[in-house]
Scaffold this motif. Structure first.
Motif, short mmCIF file in Angstrom:
data_model
loop_
_atom_site.label_atom_id
_atom_site.label_comp_id
_atom_site.label_asym_id
_atom_site.label_seq_id
_atom_site.Cartn_x
_atom_site.Cartn_y
_atom_site.Cartn_z
N VAL A 12 -8.31 -0.56 -1.83
CA VAL A 12 -8.00 -1.73 -1.00
C VAL A 12 -8.24 -1.41 0.47
O VAL A 12 -7.76 -0.40 0.98
N CYS A 13 -9.00 -2.27 1.15
CA CYS A 13 -9.07 -2.24 2.61
C CYS A 13 -9.04 -3.70 3.07
O CYS A 13 -8.93 -4.61 2.25
N VAL A 14 -9.09 -3.93 4.35
CA VAL A 14 -8.92 -5.29 4.85
C VAL A 14 -10.05 -6.20 4.38
O VAL A 14 -9.82 -7.25 3.78
N HIS A 15 -11.30 -5.81 4.63
CA HIS A 15 -12.44 -6.70 4.37
C HIS A 15 -13.14 -6.45 3.05
O HIS A 15 -13.99 -7.24 2.65
N ASN A 16 -12.81 -5.35 2.34
CA ASN A 16 -13.46 -5.00 1.07
C ASN A 16 -14.98 -5.04 1.23
O ASN A 16 -15.69 -5.50 0.37
N VAL A 83 -5.35 2.92 -3.99
CA VAL A 83 -5.72 3.66 -2.79
C VAL A 83 -5.93 2.65 -1.67
O VAL A 83 -6.82 1.80 -1.76
N THR A 84 -5.08 2.75 -0.64
CA THR A 84 -5.20 1.84 0.49
C THR A 84 -5.95 2.53 1.62
O THR A 84 -5.86 3.75 1.79
N MET A 85 -6.70 1.75 2.36
CA MET A 85 -7.49 2.25 3.49
C MET A 85 -7.30 1.31 4.66
O MET A 85 -8.19 0.55 5.01
N GLY A 86 -6.11 1.31 5.19
CA GLY A 86 -5.85 0.47 6.36
C GLY A 86 -5.55 -0.97 6.05
O GLY A 86 -5.82 -1.84 6.86
N ALA A 90 -0.18 -5.69 3.99
CA ALA A 90 -0.74 -6.73 3.13
C ALA A 90 -0.81 -6.29 1.68
O ALA A 90 -1.01 -7.11 0.79
N CYS A 91 -0.64 -5.00 1.42
CA CYS A 91 -0.77 -4.49 0.06
C CYS A 91 0.56 -4.62 -0.67
O CYS A 91 1.56 -4.06 -0.23
N PRO A 92 0.60 -5.39 -1.77
CA PRO A 92 1.86 -5.54 -2.50
C PRO A 92 2.27 -4.23 -3.16
O PRO A 92 1.42 -3.43 -3.55
N GLU A 100 -1.82 5.88 -2.81
CA GLU A 100 -2.34 6.86 -1.86
C GLU A 100 -2.88 6.08 -0.69
O GLU A 100 -3.49 5.03 -0.86
N ASP A 101 -2.66 6.61 0.52
CA ASP A 101 -3.23 5.97 1.71
C ASP A 101 -4.24 6.93 2.31
O ASP A 101 -3.91 8.05 2.68
#
Length: 140
Positions: A12-16, A83-86, A90-92, A100-101
């Protein structure tokens, strides 16, 4: 997750459009289908970053046909690892899902010279993720 299920990972990131697409491309290629791969964004762009597509093509991973997708709670719940990337708040969050970030520079608006090191760092992190899932890396 049972022994017969393959692990699933959501990037997951903001704009994918850049980081999450590159990570998903590497995970698909390096796991040879042994991992279910998803990617999404909290505010998806209209298209995948063309510089990210070019950087991945240099290492033999084709993400040109991918489209940014909106992040859904269902996608998070259906994943073993998120896996979040910024994506920030917004990530539930769901109990039982491993998070993981990955702090990575955003390739948006960058030239290919700036995107290559981001790509290479993502590849290294994907290899580590596969190791943590017990999935062998295939040659690529």
């Amino acid at each position: 997750m049972t022994a017969t299920d393959k692990p699933s990972v959501l990037f997951v990131c903001v704009h994918n459009a850049g980081r999450s697409q590159m990570a998903a491309g590497f995970l698909s290629a390096l796991s040879a289908g042994a991992v279910e791969v998803r990617s999404a964004g909290s505010a998806p762009a209209a298209q995948v970053n063309p510089v990210a597509v070019a950087a991945m093509a240099e290492v033999g991973v084709d993400i040109a046909a991918e489209q940014p997708k909106v992040l859904t709670s269902d996608a998070v719940q259906a994943s073993d690892v998120v896996v979040t990337m910024g994506c920030g708040d917004a990530c539930p969050y769901f109990p039982g899902v491993r998070y993981e970030d990955w702090v990575l520079d955003d390739p948006a608006g960058q030239g290919i010279e700036a995107v290559r090191p981001i790509r290479d760092e993502i590849r290294g992190r994907v290899v580590g993720l596969l190791d943590s899932l017990g999935v062998p890396v295939v040659a690529s």
